[in-house]
Enzyme design. Structure first.
Site, PDB file in Angstrom:
ATOM      1  N   GLY A 196       0.841  -1.208  -0.005  1.00  0.00           N
ATOM      2  CA  GLY A 196      -0.108   0.041   0.245  1.00  0.00           C
ATOM      3  C   GLY A 196       0.857   1.144  -0.031  1.00  0.00           C
ATOM      4  O   GLY A 196       1.952   1.217  -0.011  1.00  0.00           O
ATOM      5  N   ALA A 197       0.227   2.448   0.168  1.00  0.00           N
ATOM      6  CA  ALA A 197       0.893   3.720   0.305  1.00  0.00           C
ATOM      7  C   ALA A 197       0.082   4.721   1.044  1.00  0.00           C
ATOM      8  O   ALA A 197      -1.124   4.543   1.257  1.00  0.00           O
ATOM      9  CB  ALA A 197       1.023   4.142  -1.027  1.00  0.00           C
ATOM     10  N   GLY A 205       2.859   3.098   8.748  1.00  0.00           N
ATOM     11  CA  GLY A 205       2.877   1.920   9.969  1.00  0.00           C
ATOM     12  C   GLY A 205       4.382   1.561  10.182  1.00  0.00           C
ATOM     13  O   GLY A 205       4.400   0.777  11.314  1.00  0.00           O
ATOM     14  N   GLU A 228      10.180  -2.443   3.599  1.00  0.00           N
ATOM     15  CA  GLU A 228       9.230  -2.287   2.371  1.00  0.00           C
ATOM     16  C   GLU A 228      10.422  -1.787   1.101  1.00  0.00           C
ATOM     17  O   GLU A 228      10.273  -2.421   0.334  1.00  0.00           O
ATOM     18  CB  GLU A 228       8.324  -1.245   2.616  1.00  0.00           C
ATOM     19  CG  GLU A 228       7.203  -1.688   3.746  1.00  0.00           C
ATOM     20  CD  GLU A 228       6.187  -0.698   4.190  1.00  0.00           C
ATOM     21  OE1 GLU A 228       5.200  -1.215   4.671  1.00  0.00           O
ATOM     22  OE2 GLU A 228       6.439   0.401   4.018  1.00  0.00           O
TER      23      GLU A 228
HETATM   24  C1  5RP Z   1       3.381   0.717   6.429  1.00  0.00           C
HETATM   25  C2  5RP Z   1       2.908   1.510   4.863  1.00  0.00           C
HETATM   26  C3  5RP Z   1       1.506   1.178   4.372  1.00  0.00           C
HETATM   27  O1  5RP Z   1       1.670   0.687   3.092  1.00  0.00           O
HETATM   28  C4  5RP Z   1       0.949   2.494   4.367  1.00  0.00           C
HETATM   29  O2  5RP Z   1       1.072   3.093   5.818  1.00  0.00           O
HETATM   30  C5  5RP Z   1      -0.550   2.450   3.940  1.00  0.00           C
HETATM   31  O3  5RP Z   1      -1.113   1.913   4.966  1.00  0.00           O
HETATM   32  P1  5RP Z   1      -2.679   1.902   4.885  1.00  0.00           P
HETATM   33  O4  5RP Z   1      -3.055   0.606   3.736  1.00  0.00           O
HETATM   34  O5  5RP Z   1      -3.264   1.018   6.214  1.00  0.00           O
HETATM   35  O6  5RP Z   1      -3.298   3.015   4.562  1.00  0.00           O
HETATM   36  O7  5RP Z   1       3.707   2.088   4.355  1.00  0.00           O
HETATM   37  O8  5RP Z   1       4.743   1.235   6.647  1.00  0.00           O
END
Ligand code: 5RP
Length: 218
Positions: A83-84, A98, A104
């Site tokens: 994700g992002a 996160g 990552e």
């Molecule tokens: C974790 C990340 C996640 O991909 C990013 O925070 C997106 O998280 P979510 O899908 O909960 O919105 O980089 O380090």
């Protein structure tokens, strides 16, 4: 279930077509990837095993009976799904909300194809509304924070958070990131920085964006 959660599931579903049979798959971290992991349960017989970007994702994968192997034991990784926090039209990203940004970034560096899955709220014209996460060695925290202020930002220590690598996170506010590659390099040059959450040098190869009107792929 709220609308954003439904969109995350839609984005995750659209990424299933990128699974490569009889190969390893890279798995990111976060709530959108959690939707993908749930769906992967029905496809686990197709893959060799997974490599994971966090202890949290590893736990979730293993609970579903999906083997997780070390990246060091993987010779080829055709696909990485993650994700992002923000994505722009060049598929440059801010990640690390996160706190899993370093692992990552390492997996994204190894993968042949990085598929980013997100709901439409993540798509922005200019990166930087979301505070940029920076993983820092604990003893360098104040030094790095002072250097970040010189770059024009407003770093905030993520209190009480320790990364899977035993480090801390500074979240960098007040940056309008018009040149993501330049800023990514500048921040990584600060002694004590492990890495930062700009994925500009290694941007995504595909962005799957779930919107109210359906899936958009870039
Ligand atoms: C974790 C990340 C996640 O991909 C990013 O925070 C997106 O998280 P979510 O899908 O909960 O919105 O980089 O380090």
């Amino acid at each position: 279930m709220d609308k954003q959660q439904q969109l995350k599931i839609q984005a995750a579903k659209a990424a299933l077509k990128y699974i490569v049979d009889d190969a390893y798959i890279g798995i990111g971290t976060g709530s959108t990837v959690n939707c993908f992991i749930d769906l992967l349960d029905d496809h686990k017989h197709r893959i060799k095993a997974a490599v994971s970007s966090s202890e949290a994702s590893t736990k979730k994968l293993e609970q579903l009976g999906i083997e997780v192997v070390s990246l060091n034991d993987v010779d080829q990784l055709p696909v990485y799904i993650d994700g992002a926090d923000e994505a722009n039209e060049n598929l440059e990203l801010i990640k690390g909300g996160g706190g899993a940004l370093t692992r990552e970034k390492i997996i994204a560096a190894v993968a042949d194809k990085f598929v980013c899955i997100a709901d439409e709220s993540k798509y922005v014209k200019t990166l930087g509304d979301f505070a940029l996460p920076i993983e820092v060695l604990p003893m360098a925290r104040s030094h790095v924070a002072r250097e970040l202020v010189k770059l024009g930002g407003d770093p905030v220590y993520r209190h009480g958070f320790v990364t899977d690598n035993g480090n801390v996170i500074l979240d960098l506010y007040s940056m309008e990131i018009t040149h993501p590659k330049t800023l990514e390099t500048q921040i990584n040059q600060i002694t004590g920085v492990v890495t930062n959450g700009l994925f500009a040098h290694r941007s995504a190869d595909h962005l799957i964006l779930a919107t109210d009107t359906g899936i958009q792929e870039f």
